[in-house]
Write an enzyme that holds these catalytic residues in place. Structure first.
Site, PDB file in Angstrom:
ATOM      1  CG  ASP A  12      -0.775  -0.037   3.019  1.00 27.96           C
ATOM      2  OD1 ASP A  12      -1.342   1.122   2.644  1.00 27.96           O
ATOM      3  OD2 ASP A  12      -1.368  -0.999   3.767  1.00 27.96           O
ATOM      4  CG  HIS A  29       2.764   8.168  -2.373  1.00 25.16           C
ATOM      5  ND1 HIS A  29       2.217   6.748  -2.515  1.00 25.16           N
ATOM      6  CD2 HIS A  29       1.320   8.838  -2.395  1.00 25.16           C
ATOM      7  CE1 HIS A  29       1.056   7.159  -1.807  1.00 25.16           C
ATOM      8  NE2 HIS A  29       0.383   8.285  -2.049  1.00 25.16           N
ATOM      9  CG  LEU A 123      11.382 -10.072 -12.522  1.00 24.06           C
ATOM     10  CD1 LEU A 123      11.280 -10.834 -11.508  1.00 24.06           C
ATOM     11  CD2 LEU A 123      11.722  -8.814 -11.837  1.00 24.06           C
TER      12      LEU A 123
END
Ligand code: FPP
Length: 235
Positions: A12, A29, A123
């Site tokens: 965020d 972004h 991962l």
């Protein structure tokens, strides 16, 4: 330092970060996306096994057309770039959320990336796209109800584990630590079922500025917590 097995992050603050610099939200972004690459490398280095990020919610379609189009463009280029990142980190990538809402080419890129990375196991990276926890539970329960109606599942077999297996995150352990950047103190419909016992860490740092030092700080705080799961504390 005890490193959490699974970290979930609500990304965020891209928009506010850009605005503070006098730049358009789309710039935030782009920077946020670049930071996602770096954080995957950091997670791998620190030995985190599962990472889940909230990149686009079922509510995010309500943003301006310009912003949504910018994000779609970013997803397209990121999904392509992610093939390299997954190879570099031996990282398996899985998209959670209802991907049927995306353009066909984006859906194809998702399938390609998941297929390409399916045997990597150092991962496990889940990206939540067009994701909402209530939507995930609704979709899962619809399938479960169908299986019960067809006699494939007995009502007595509807257990917590069985429900977990109908969610997008089936087979992935619940997050140990949830980080939300940029100051908001809410879950915003993210992994509601899966985070029943997760520790939460909130920071004012906006996502584009969240770096390895901030990540280590969050893990250190997590280490100071006393995880009891409702039980009695061990002395
Ligand atoms: C929240 O910040 C962020 C988003 C809605 C988009 C998150 C996207 C990225 C980090 C980049 C792309 C990700 C991928 C997977 C390619 P905000 O814009 O709501 O910030 P604000 O709260 O300051 O307005």
């Amino acid at each position: 330092m005890n490193v959490p097995n699974h970290i979930a992050i609500i990304l965020d603050g891209n928009g506010r970060w850009a605005k503070a610099k006098g730049m358009p939200r789309s710039y935030g972004h782009v920077k946020g996306c670049a930071n996602l690459e770096t954080i995957c490398d950091d997670m791998k280095e620190l030995g985190v096994k599962y990472l889940t990020v909230y990149a686009f919610s079922t509510e995010n379609w309500k943003r301006s057309r310009e912003e949504v189009e910018g994000l779609m463009k970013l997803f397209r280029s990121y999904l392509k770039k992610c093939l390299k990142i997954s190879e570099r980190n031996k990282m398996r990538v899985k998209i959670i959320g209802d991907i049927t809402a995306f353009d066909q080419d984006i859906q194809e890129k998702i399938v390609q990336l998941e297929e390409f990375s399916k045997d990597y196991d150092e991962l496990y990276f889940q990206i939540a796209l067009n994701y909402g926890s209530r939507d995930e539970i609704t979709r899962g329960m619809r399938r479960m109800a169908q299986d019960v109606a067809e006699g494939k599942l007995l009502p007595s077999e509807v257990t917590e584990d069985a429900i977990g297996n109908y969610l997008d995150t089936a087979g992935v352990p619940d997050p140990d630590l949830m980080i939300r950047t940029s100051g908001e103190l809410r879950l915003s419909n993210f992994l509601l079922w899966q985070m029943a016992y997760t520790e939460f860490y909130f920071t004012d740092v906006p996502w584009p500025d969240f770096n390895k030092a901030e990540l280590v700080r969050a893990i250190e705080k997590y280490n100071q917590r006393d995880r009891r799961y409702g039980g009695v504390k061990e002395e």
